[in-house]
Scaffold this motif. Sequence first.
Motif, short mmCIF file in Angstrom:
data_model
loop_
_atom_site.label_atom_id
_atom_site.label_comp_id
_atom_site.label_asym_id
_atom_site.label_seq_id
_atom_site.Cartn_x
_atom_site.Cartn_y
_atom_site.Cartn_z
N ILE A 91 6.16 -9.26 0.76
CA ILE A 91 5.69 -8.61 -0.47
C ILE A 91 6.30 -7.22 -0.58
O ILE A 91 6.69 -6.77 -1.66
CB ILE A 91 4.15 -8.54 -0.49
CG1 ILE A 91 3.56 -9.95 -0.56
CG2 ILE A 91 3.66 -7.72 -1.68
CD1 ILE A 91 2.05 -9.99 -0.41
N LEU A 92 6.41 -6.54 0.57
CA LEU A 92 7.09 -5.25 0.59
C LEU A 92 8.54 -5.40 0.15
O LEU A 92 9.06 -4.56 -0.59
CB LEU A 92 7.03 -4.66 2.00
CG LEU A 92 7.72 -3.31 2.21
CD1 LEU A 92 7.08 -2.23 1.36
CD2 LEU A 92 7.67 -2.91 3.69
N GLN A 109 3.23 -4.11 -6.22
CA GLN A 109 3.65 -4.82 -5.01
C GLN A 109 3.58 -3.93 -3.78
O GLN A 109 3.18 -4.38 -2.70
CB GLN A 109 5.06 -5.37 -5.22
CG GLN A 109 5.11 -6.52 -6.21
CD GLN A 109 6.50 -6.75 -6.78
OE1 GLN A 109 7.39 -5.90 -6.69
NE2 GLN A 109 6.71 -7.92 -7.36
N ALA A 118 1.20 -4.82 -0.55
CA ALA A 118 1.75 -4.89 0.81
C ALA A 118 1.05 -3.91 1.74
O ALA A 118 0.73 -4.23 2.89
CB ALA A 118 3.25 -4.62 0.78
N ALA A 122 3.05 -10.11 4.24
CA ALA A 122 2.96 -8.70 3.83
C ALA A 122 4.33 -8.03 3.78
O ALA A 122 4.65 -7.32 2.83
CB ALA A 122 2.03 -7.94 4.77
#
Length: 388
Positions: free
Chosen positions: A171-172, A190, A194, A168
Amino acid sequence: MKVVKVMKTMRNLKNMKKTKFAMAAVLSAALLVLLPCCASMQQDVSISADSAQDVGLSSTAALDIAKADAEELATGNAKSHSSRLTSVLSEIDGRLASSQRLDKAQEARLTALQGRAYLLKGSRGNAEKCYARAAAKNADDVQVIILGHRLGVVDGLDQIVARKDDNALLILELAIDSYRGARYADAAGQFDTAFLYLDEDYRNAYGELRNRAWQLKDTSVADKSIASLLSKKELTVQEMMLITQETTDILNVYTASQKQDGVRLFQTLVKEGLMNSVSNESSPTAASMINRDDSGVVASTPVTRLLAARFLWNLYWRGGGADPQKYSAKYRAKGKSPVKDLSVNDGDFDAVMGCVERELLELKDGVNFGGDGKIGGAEFNAGVKKLD
């Protein structure tokens, strides 16, 4: 008979002693086995408590760093979080220097977070040293990967995201990369992905960037200098005009469809009267506004929400959209403004009312416009594109 009984009794006593001795031996052996276990259990409890504290420290530090990181992305610096970053560095230093046992994985993460804090404070050299130490402990830790990515030594972040389960935060990081690269449509998706898996604190920290990405997601800008303007929280009048020129075609009627540099564009549009108020004018027309230079703004004037409304409204009614004094004529007769912080006698009354009604701009809290507040590139662009 008595002798026999006495002998049997003595044998029974001996057997009882042997049994007690055997039981004692068994108990002693059991204790010898249990004592190390008890010591181990005590140690495990201690280690578990230390580990819980370390997890808490790394979680708190990570969130503090996220808040500072989001501020730097939005404004170009993390000044308001500087003292907290200093505290984070001090707390991590103290834990790393402690004699208490530190799990290898937690040591890697804390060291990586230390490096990220250094990087936000502008100390790249210290950040690089932290990365080297952290990577030696656990190069696959999420915070170690992020630090390496920020330092430019870890590539292929999308491939790393694909192979990791706890991704996560990565993805951030992809969302931040996309935002920086003005790939706003990618960034918007995105960020939302996240946020599905991250704590609410992260959504609060990066929420403004996510909202800007959504505002700009349909904007394709090849010029990186304009892309940087779109991400600014405050604009000058000249910058507002440049954004309008680069992201819409609405200025073509004033520039003869020619791209103009900032100075010339400002001169052209001011000459056209696009920065003049209209509500207190006597029967304003497109012709009557030309060659008017009494707006009081210069190219470097900071754009307030009121100035943005004035510019947008002039573009709207000059394009044949409406009577420029539609709202002032109506509400002056009533003697009361529907917007709490805007007088019916304000020179930009029509501009504000027109922009709010057409959703080019919005009331900040449902009742006030906040005309003196600043406006950012993303918010302005979202409004002006509705005129195109």
